[in-house]
Enzyme design. Structure first.
Site, PDB file in Angstrom:
ATOM      1  CB  SER A   1      -0.926  -0.009   1.210  1.00 10.14           C
ATOM      2  OG  SER A   1      -0.170   0.024   2.416  1.00 10.14           O
ATOM      3  CE1 TYR A   2       1.700   7.697  -1.879  1.00  9.96           C
ATOM      4  CE2 TYR A   2       0.772   8.494   0.182  1.00  9.96           C
ATOM      5  CZ  TYR A   2       1.486   8.720  -0.979  1.00  9.96           C
ATOM      6  OH  TYR A   2       1.983   9.971  -1.233  1.00  9.96           O
TER       7      TYR A   2
END
Length: 654
Positions: free
Chosen positions: A333-334
């Site tokens: 994820s980010y």
């Protein structure tokens, strides 16, 4: 004819990934004239109302499109004109190397009904989105503008983001625009003033092309110099203690003195003699209780940088570069997030299931699915933009580079640990009274390692078990000794410690701390050494000449260093020490080397984002603060020169 939608991502890799997901793999790529990295991806997609079935062109930028500068008449470096830059006009224009990218957006927007922005969902990404919007408006003034909210490039997540766009957040845009203007003004003013002032001293400083200032870099350097002087000025103190050991059931039980240590030898002598005179110790308390070692909180950017520096044998900038690459490829994820709590509705078991095929942790992941799963702990932070860092898809470790493998493995193991039970154990404490003094021995038995089975970065081991004791019993200790020692000097600042200090004092954001640390190394204000570092109290030499130190742009090449097997220690160079000592000696209420001014800027940027302060008010308030600092510095500039003579040239002792 289907309406056309223009989509613009922050990076080419994100544009390609999103285009493949939205198109189902049926996409046509075209080159963009003037830039070899950016492409236009053409495909069809059914958006939600009111757009429906649309023809889509997906393209990207390479970070910021624009740059700020002063007009030509302010280009000349003169101390006499530095003060004028507080009020000089600032010009914002498309950077020369980004003109083909901006021109592509303008041309594509002419034929588009709406613009969908796919930049990173943080303040900086919002500002880049505003630059994209400006380029699109030049092609079509009335174009409708939306932005996609996403935190990873997993297909289902991208599809939801495309169906649920939101308006661009202009408050965040204003906050970043204000910060960019202040960074330009203050950076140029104090860089020119410091460089011209110190070059006039001659010697090696005359050869220095630039001695640059940054409102985050100077406080970061200040932390390093502060620790350096704590090491240099440390004076060891003698201390004395009482050690007690009793052998029972073939086990040597070491009892720790409740006072731990004292700095008065005669007092310890008297207390020790009382113990010897008593001869017998009495068990006053026996406590056996369950204990736990808590599993870790969900992973934030700051923790990733700190633990990556400690365990993964690479510096924080390299850790972030690798994490960005893993995100761009759709594996995690980010990686820029302050959130340390998972939303209750997030399907974590689906993410765990994807990890069951791995040879190293797959069996453990399957065990979680078979009933061992526990809801992760929730921290106190939620940036309302991104979840904690976690694996999105599985990738075989053999498909990754060495650094990628280590970062990916750490992210996966941290996530699986979060979804596990705490480690369980039983602690036993025996307290005794001996000659009026209290001593205690503690034993630990680990009953269930649980999360520790998949998370080797934490250690919790059983100690030697205590033999049987009974409350009220007395015994004659096998050994009683009075020991002598001395206090130990603090170590030089490590990168995890430096990141913690920056985080606690509001220096930079979770996403920029690594950049600021890299800058003070690049500018040769500090050097790093593994293990013990330099000789105690000795500043490092300056080495080569420092390069030009402008702000790092988004989307450029990532730097960073591999740090071998040991944690790096930061040691200031003689120039680094001189700069901090010089500005500190001026006697400013808020020195440039202290975190207070920059921390206040970060707080005010959050107020802009919340709608409680305007961009103009923030800029003017901050400039007035720094104007006072500049005037005071001009008046007492000889103190800055004196610090450089002392530390850089070795004049006047020190």
């Amino acid at each position: 004819m289907a309406p056309k939608i223009l989509c613009v991502a922050e990076k080419p890799s994100i544009a390609k990934s999103v285009a493949n997901h939205l198109s189902g793999g049926h996409v046509h790529a075209r080159n963009v004239p003037g830039n070899q990295y950016v492409k236009n991806y053409e495909f069809d997609f059914a958006f939600g109302p009111p757009w429906g079935n649309c023809s889509v062109t997906m393209t990207s930028v390479l970070g910021h499109l624009t740059s700020n500068d002063f007009p030509t008449q302010y280009k000349k470096w003169q101390i006499s004109t530095c003060r004028e830059l507080f009020d000089a006009p600032v010009i914002t224009r498309v950077a020369e190397d980004k003109e083909p990218i901006a021109r592509n957006i303008t041309q594509q927007a002419r034929y588009s009904k709406a613009l969908f922005i796919w930049t990173d969902c943080d303040r900086e990404g919002e500002h880049i989105g505003s630059e994209v919007r400006q380029a699109a408006v030049e092609g079509k003034p009335g174009i409708e503008v939306k932005r996609a909210i996403f935190s990873n490039t997993e297909r289902a997540h991208v599809l939801r983001a495309a169906q649920n766009p939101v308006p661009l957040d202009d408050r965040q845009v204003s906050a970043v625009a204000a910060r960019i203007e202040l960074d330009l003004r203050l950076g140029v003013i104090f860089t020119r003033f410091t460089t011209l002032t110190l070059q006039a001293l001659g010697g090696e400083l005359a050869e220095q092309r630039i001695i640059s200032y940054g409102s985050c870099q100077f406080p970061t350097l200040g932390f390093v110099v502060d620790r350096y002087f704590r090491v240099k000025n440390f004076v060891a103190e003698k201390l004395w203690s009482i050690k007690l050991m009793h052998r029972r059931e073939d086990i040597d039980v070491n009892f720790a003195w409740r006072r731990h240590r004292l700095f008065d030898r005669m007092t310890v002598v008297i207390l020790f003699e009382r113990c010897l005179a008593a001869r017998h110790a009495k068990v006053t308390k026996l406590l056996k209780k369950p204990t736990s070692k808590w599993k870790p909180l969900p992973l934030t950017t700051v923790e990733l940088q700190k633990l990556g520096s400690r365990f993964l044998r690479m510096d924080s900038q390299r850790v972030m570069k690798v994490a960005e690459d893993l995100y761009n490829k759709g594996w995690i994820s980010y990686p820029r997030t302050e959130t340390d709590q998972f939303d209750k509705g997030m399907d974590l078991t689906r993410l765990i299931e994807r990890q069951t095929q791995d040879n190293a942790w797959g069996e453990y992941a399957q065990g979680l699915l078979n009933g061992a799963f526990q809801q992760p702990r929730g921290g106190r932070n939620n940036d309302q933009a991104h979840p904690p860092i976690h694996p999105v898809n599985y990738v075989a470790q053999g498909s990754l580079g060495d650094d990628e493998r280590r970062v990916y493995e750490f992210v996966v193991r941290r996530f699986l640990a979060c979804c596990s039970d705490d480690a369980k154990g039983e602690s036993t404490t025996v307290e005794i009274e001996y000659g009026g003094e209290l001593f205690a021995a503690t034993g630990l038995l680990v009953l269930g390692k649980n999360y520790l089975l998949v998370y080797p970065y934490d250690k919790w081991e059983s100690s030697q078990q205590l033999p049987h004791f009974t409350v009220g019993e007395t015994f004659e200790p096998t050994e009683a000794n009075m020991t002598e020692g001395e206090t130990g000097a603090p170590g030089y600042l490590t990168e995890p410690e430096l990141i913690s200090l920056m985080d606690a004092n509001g220096i930079g954001t979770d996403a920029t701390m690594a950049e600021h640390i890299a800058k003070i190394k690049e500018r040769e204000y500090v050097m790093t050494q593994g293990g013990g570092g330099a000789a105690q109290g000795e500043a490092a030499g300056r080495g080569g000449r420092g390069g030009r130190g402008g702000r790092g742009g988004r989307g450029g090449r990532g730097g960073g260093e591999r740090s071998g097997g040991s944690i790096q220690h930061f040691i200031p160079t003689t120039l680094g020490v001189a700069l901090i000592e010089g500005y500190d000696s001026i006697g400013l209420d808020t020195s440039l080397s202290k975190p207070f001014l920059r921390k206040e800027m970060e707080i005010k940027m959050k107020e802009i984002c919340a709608g409680r302060k305007s961009r103009n008010d923030f800029v003017q308030e901050t400039l007035e603060q720094y104007r006072d600092v500049f005037v005071r510095t001009q008046q007492q500039v000889e103190l800055l020169r004196a610090a450089c003579r002392k530390y850089v040239f070795g004049e006047g002792g020190g």
